[in-house]
Design a protein around this motif. Sequence first.
Motif, PDB file in Angstrom:
ATOM      1  N   GLY A 180      33.603  42.453 101.775  1.00  0.00           N
ATOM      2  CA  GLY A 180      33.730  43.848 102.188  1.00  0.00           C
ATOM      3  C   GLY A 180      33.518  44.792 101.021  1.00  0.00           C
ATOM      4  O   GLY A 180      33.868  44.482  99.872  1.00  0.00           O
ATOM      5  N   VAL A 181      32.909  45.949 101.321  1.00  0.00           N
ATOM      6  CA  VAL A 181      32.757  47.040 100.363  1.00  0.00           C
ATOM      7  C   VAL A 181      33.220  48.302 101.078  1.00  0.00           C
ATOM      8  O   VAL A 181      32.681  48.660 102.127  1.00  0.00           O
ATOM      9  CB  VAL A 181      31.299  47.188  99.885  1.00  0.00           C
ATOM     10  CG1 VAL A 181      31.166  48.398  98.968  1.00  0.00           C
ATOM     11  CG2 VAL A 181      30.838  45.928  99.166  1.00  0.00           C
ATOM     12  N   TYR A 182      34.230  48.973 100.521  1.00  0.00           N
ATOM     13  CA  TYR A 182      34.835  50.110 101.205  1.00  0.00           C
ATOM     14  C   TYR A 182      34.960  51.285 100.243  1.00  0.00           C
ATOM     15  O   TYR A 182      35.508  51.132  99.142  1.00  0.00           O
ATOM     16  CB  TYR A 182      36.224  49.745 101.743  1.00  0.00           C
ATOM     17  CG  TYR A 182      36.224  48.492 102.586  1.00  0.00           C
ATOM     18  CD1 TYR A 182      35.754  48.517 103.893  1.00  0.00           C
ATOM     19  CD2 TYR A 182      36.666  47.277 102.063  1.00  0.00           C
ATOM     20  CE1 TYR A 182      35.749  47.366 104.663  1.00  0.00           C
ATOM     21  CE2 TYR A 182      36.657  46.125 102.821  1.00  0.00           C
ATOM     22  CZ  TYR A 182      36.197  46.178 104.126  1.00  0.00           C
ATOM     23  OH  TYR A 182      36.173  45.033 104.883  1.00  0.00           O
ATOM     24  N   ILE A 183      34.436  52.427 100.666  1.00  0.00           N
ATOM     25  CA  ILE A 183      34.630  53.669  99.917  1.00  0.00           C
ATOM     26  C   ILE A 183      36.004  54.206 100.301  1.00  0.00           C
ATOM     27  O   ILE A 183      36.214  54.650 101.421  1.00  0.00           O
ATOM     28  CB  ILE A 183      33.521  54.682 100.233  1.00  0.00           C
ATOM     29  CG1 ILE A 183      32.144  54.108  99.824  1.00  0.00           C
ATOM     30  CG2 ILE A 183      33.780  55.997  99.521  1.00  0.00           C
ATOM     31  CD1 ILE A 183      30.984  55.000 100.197  1.00  0.00           C
ATOM     32  N   GLN A 220      27.853  53.058 102.543  1.00  0.00           N
ATOM     33  CA  GLN A 220      28.766  51.924 102.408  1.00  0.00           C
ATOM     34  C   GLN A 220      28.117  50.640 102.899  1.00  0.00           C
ATOM     35  O   GLN A 220      28.231  49.582 102.251  1.00  0.00           O
ATOM     36  CB  GLN A 220      30.045  52.229 103.180  1.00  0.00           C
ATOM     37  CG  GLN A 220      31.099  51.140 103.127  1.00  0.00           C
ATOM     38  CD  GLN A 220      32.388  51.568 103.801  1.00  0.00           C
ATOM     39  OE1 GLN A 220      33.143  52.360 103.273  1.00  0.00           O
ATOM     40  NE2 GLN A 220      32.633  51.017 104.981  1.00  0.00           N
ATOM     41  N   GLN A 221      27.429  50.703 104.019  1.00  0.00           N
ATOM     42  CA  GLN A 221      26.765  49.508 104.549  1.00  0.00           C
ATOM     43  C   GLN A 221      25.653  49.040 103.612  1.00  0.00           C
ATOM     44  O   GLN A 221      25.473  47.840 103.392  1.00  0.00           O
ATOM     45  CB  GLN A 221      26.206  49.802 105.937  1.00  0.00           C
ATOM     46  CG  GLN A 221      27.270  49.919 107.028  1.00  0.00           C
ATOM     47  CD  GLN A 221      26.670  50.157 108.394  1.00  0.00           C
ATOM     48  OE1 GLN A 221      25.642  50.824 108.523  1.00  0.00           O
ATOM     49  NE2 GLN A 221      27.302  49.616 109.425  1.00  0.00           N
ATOM     50  N   ILE A 269      34.266  58.403  92.818  1.00  0.00           N
ATOM     51  CA  ILE A 269      34.413  57.552  93.997  1.00  0.00           C
ATOM     52  C   ILE A 269      35.435  56.462  93.707  1.00  0.00           C
ATOM     53  O   ILE A 269      35.300  55.719  92.731  1.00  0.00           O
ATOM     54  CB  ILE A 269      33.070  56.921  94.397  1.00  0.00           C
ATOM     55  CG1 ILE A 269      32.025  58.005  94.660  1.00  0.00           C
ATOM     56  CG2 ILE A 269      33.230  56.026  95.603  1.00  0.00           C
ATOM     57  CD1 ILE A 269      30.651  57.460  94.919  1.00  0.00           C
ATOM     58  N   ASP A 270      36.472  56.383  94.537  1.00  0.00           N
ATOM     59  CA  ASP A 270      37.401  55.250  94.516  1.00  0.00           C
ATOM     60  C   ASP A 270      36.865  54.197  95.480  1.00  0.00           C
ATOM     61  O   ASP A 270      36.687  54.469  96.669  1.00  0.00           O
ATOM     62  CB  ASP A 270      38.796  55.687  94.944  1.00  0.00           C
ATOM     63  CG  ASP A 270      39.485  56.509  93.866  1.00  0.00           C
ATOM     64  OD1 ASP A 270      38.909  56.627  92.772  1.00  0.00           O
ATOM     65  OD2 ASP A 270      40.578  57.042  94.119  1.00  0.00           O
ATOM     66  N   LEU A 271      36.627  53.014  94.932  1.00  0.00           N
ATOM     67  CA  LEU A 271      35.948  51.968  95.705  1.00  0.00           C
ATOM     68  C   LEU A 271      36.808  50.719  95.757  1.00  0.00           C
ATOM     69  O   LEU A 271      37.581  50.428  94.840  1.00  0.00           O
ATOM     70  CB  LEU A 271      34.594  51.651  95.052  1.00  0.00           C
ATOM     71  CG  LEU A 271      33.668  50.693  95.789  1.00  0.00           C
ATOM     72  CD1 LEU A 271      33.127  51.353  97.046  1.00  0.00           C
ATOM     73  CD2 LEU A 271      32.523  50.270  94.889  1.00  0.00           C
ATOM     74  N   GLN A 272      36.652  49.974  96.834  1.00  0.00           N
ATOM     75  CA  GLN A 272      37.329  48.676  96.981  1.00  0.00           C
ATOM     76  C   GLN A 272      36.290  47.642  97.404  1.00  0.00           C
ATOM     77  O   GLN A 272      35.538  47.867  98.350  1.00  0.00           O
ATOM     78  CB  GLN A 272      38.441  48.765  98.013  1.00  0.00           C
ATOM     79  CG  GLN A 272      39.292  47.501  98.107  1.00  0.00           C
ATOM     80  CD  GLN A 272      40.406  47.649  99.123  1.00  0.00           C
ATOM     81  OE1 GLN A 272      40.220  47.350 100.297  1.00  0.00           O
ATOM     82  NE2 GLN A 272      41.556  48.126  98.677  1.00  0.00           N
TER      83      GLN A 272
END
Length: 661
Positions: free
Chosen positions: A481-484, A461-462, A402-405
């Motif tokens: 923010g948390v974004y996949i 994600q939520q 998983i690439d996560l931001q």
Amino acid sequence: MDSDPLPFLPALTVLVIAGLLLLVIVLMKSTHKIGPTEVGLVTKRVGRKLSDDNPVAFAGEAGYQADLLMPGQRFKLWPIYTVTKFPWVQVPAGEIGVVIAQVGAPLPIGAKSARFKPEFGNFSDLRGFVANDGEKGVQRPVLPPGTLVPIHPVAFLIITARSVFGVPVSPEFQALAASRKLTPAAFGLTAERLKVVVISPHGDKDMIGLVTVLEGEPLPSGDLASRLGGFHDIATMEENPDTSDAEIMDVLLGSKNEVHNNYQDFQAFLDAGGRIGLQHDPLLYGAYLLNPFLVLVEMVPMLVVNQGQVAVIKGFVGLPTLDTSGTDFKFGSIVRPGHRGIWQEPLRTGKYAINPRIYAAELVPTFILTLNWAHHMSTAHDLDARLEPIIGKSREGFVFRIDLQVQIHVSDGRAPRVISMVGTMLNLVNEVLQSAVGNHFRNTLQALEAIKFIETRHEVQQAAYAAITQYLAGYDVETRGVYIQDVVFPPELVEVLTHREIANQQRATYEEQQRAETVRVQMEKARGTADMQAELAAAAVSVEISGNKAKAREAEAGGQAAYVRLTGQAEADRAQAVGLAEAKATEALGLARAAGFQAQREAIGELPTALVALANAIAEGKINIMPEVLVTGGSSLDGLAATLMRALHDGKIPLQRSEPE
């Protein structure tokens, strides 16, 4: 044969000539031409012996004489005196001259340099130097660039970057001088340190000079650096409750270097209470004449706090620690500026000449910080350089990458507390966030089936956003923010999903084709409708006319029905009334006839009565005499009987049943 005439000269003449020759030689050797940039060092060969600790004679003793011969024609009687020429001391541009005295009083115990007095001037007056209690050893001032001065070559050694002026009295230095190897390196100095110290920008970096002093009183116990007057001025400011942290910081970041001319007047530095060791106040841009035996300078970048940053200061010097964070805060001490600990007020946008050896600055981004758990890192910072994509397993054992931001924010007012808890921003990312985020996603993946994770990616994600927000709130860090960003599926799962997607696409294609056909049918219908528009309009008008006619007929029929209904009702009422009357009359007539027939029957019998009734019926016209059926044969009585029977059958002759008496 001729003979030599000399033996015949008088002996006195020979003596006179010899005396004259000797006088000429003495005069020649006693007369010295000293050049315009030279001095003559006079050495006396006879006289009292000098003391062991002084190489220069001030009272006519044998040895090097204190008085020099200045430029011009000078006379010193030979062979009592000899004269050696030396150049004036010249310090080139960009360099300094370090002075070492070989005459004077000994240095006090523990001293590394000689005390300086204004009477010493530029050290060209040897007698004035000694008379004013000049001391041996390294002199605190240095000769500035461009100096050209006659200095006694035995009383003083002058060290420049290119050469050493003077005659050393130390045997080891004398040997080096004899072999022309007496250089600054022999004194532990490099040519670079004998140049003017210039502090200027290096490329696009602003620089300051950190100063370390090699002489002075020792620092108080526990102190790391010397600040003139200590921190008593800060303590005095704190006594006023209206003094703000910003005002204290201005004083701390200010400089007291004007007291000693930026360490160039080393004697003034010591007289003002300067201590040995690292100095609190650095040097700013400029050129400085610093004694390399007494002052060391290290160039370091200036602290630059850009827009969108604050600098949290960790003070290692200052007043004793006085925690202001409260009893609920368990992560170190938050203090006012000027105390040891983390300052409660950070430095904001600007450039600061602050000594990084005693004030460690942690730059904290106050903009929204984007961290990438991926193979590429952010361009605005390098805090996520060590973050890698998250590797996790689903419930069935599929391995996901998983690439996560994650976007976080540290407010400027909370930055000191954050740094007190985590130490550095790198620790916040690599130690706090990396483990928390990675473990959350690994736990989430392990609890879900692979397909379920894909289908509920938004919900995952939520949930991650909520969990990370709650976790970072404990560190006074906001989660924005948390974004996949991307999910790399295992090959076997990709194959299954590919087949499924192909089937879905085919189904979507078929549905699209069906919708296209439906649209085409509707289009054809619309086209046909358009083509028949005139007829449809005429038909519509006809339909409207017919409708109107039908409504007219309906209204007319309604009127007729009402008329018939009313007329019928009237006729019915009349018929009912007439019928009732007739019925009453018929009933009365019937009763009368019945009574007559009864009486007649009783009088003449039944058959004659029937015949009489028949005859009456024929007379009234109720029975046809002519038979409808021709009967042949038999008597006329038979025909009459048949007719009678038919009339009875048709009910035209009522049969009267006699009531039993």
